[in-house]
Design a protein around this motif. Structure first.
Motif, PDB file in Angstrom:
ATOM      1  N   MET A 271       0.810  -1.185   0.000  1.00  0.00           N
ATOM      2  CA  MET A 271       0.000   0.000   0.000  1.00  0.00           C
ATOM      3  C   MET A 271       0.864   1.265   0.000  1.00  0.00           C
ATOM      4  O   MET A 271       0.554   2.218  -0.680  1.00  0.00           O
ATOM      5  CB  MET A 271      -0.926  -0.038   1.227  1.00  0.00           C
ATOM      6  N   LYS A 272       1.936   1.227   0.802  1.00  0.00           N
ATOM      7  CA  LYS A 272       2.817   2.389   0.877  1.00  0.00           C
ATOM      8  C   LYS A 272       3.479   2.663  -0.475  1.00  0.00           C
ATOM      9  O   LYS A 272       3.623   3.807  -0.885  1.00  0.00           O
ATOM     10  CB  LYS A 272       3.871   2.168   1.963  1.00  0.00           C
ATOM     11  N   LYS A 273       3.853   1.588  -1.185  1.00  0.00           N
ATOM     12  CA  LYS A 273       4.469   1.759  -2.505  1.00  0.00           C
ATOM     13  C   LYS A 273       3.493   2.379  -3.490  1.00  0.00           C
ATOM     14  O   LYS A 273       3.876   3.183  -4.322  1.00  0.00           O
ATOM     15  CB  LYS A 273       4.964   0.412  -3.036  1.00  0.00           C
ATOM     16  N   LEU A 274       2.226   2.034  -3.401  1.00  0.00           N
ATOM     17  CA  LEU A 274       1.208   2.589  -4.288  1.00  0.00           C
ATOM     18  C   LEU A 274       1.039   4.080  -4.042  1.00  0.00           C
ATOM     19  O   LEU A 274       0.963   4.878  -4.984  1.00  0.00           O
ATOM     20  CB  LEU A 274      -0.130   1.861  -4.091  1.00  0.00           C
ATOM     21  N   VAL A 275       1.022   4.504  -2.791  1.00  0.00           N
ATOM     22  CA  VAL A 275       0.890   5.921  -2.450  1.00  0.00           C
ATOM     23  C   VAL A 275       2.103   6.700  -2.959  1.00  0.00           C
ATOM     24  O   VAL A 275       1.968   7.783  -3.526  1.00  0.00           O
ATOM     25  CB  VAL A 275       0.703   6.093  -0.923  1.00  0.00           C
TER      26      VAL A 275
END
Length: 104
Positions: free
Chosen positions: A1-5
């Motif tokens: 999720m952090k990579k997507l943000v």
């Protein structure tokens, strides 16, 4: 999720940088070159406008006055004018009138 943000943030930043770098428009028009005998003279006059609502009112007068100041006889023929406008982010416009003619 952090990579997507992080990926979305970087994509938005890149998109913003690319869109801002292409926000300068140059509009211009011109008439053909002079073909008369005599001494060629050329003058330029510039001023700013805002939001496409205010345009300078003295562009042509200023350019013609600068052109006439270069010809002592006061006889200028084959006069051509060119208006160009640079637009920065649709907020500030920079207008330039260039005049050219033949002093006889």
């Amino acid at each position: 999720m952090k990579k997507l943000v992080v990926w979305i943030f970087r994509s938005m930043a890149l998109g913003l940088c690319l869109s801002l770098s292409a926000c300068v428009l140059i509009n211009s028009g011109s008439i053909s070159e002079s073909s008369g005998g005599g001494t060629p003279v050329r003058a330029e006059y510039s001023d700013y406008g805002l939001l496409h609502l205010t345009a300078p009112t003295n562009l042509t007068e200023g350019a013609n006055g600068a052109l006439a100041a270069q010809c002592q006889s006061g006889m200028i023929s084959d006069v051509q004018t060119e208006l160009s406008m640079r637009d920065w982010f649709a907020i500030v416009q920079y207008y330039t009138v260039t005049t050219a003619g033949v002093c006889k």
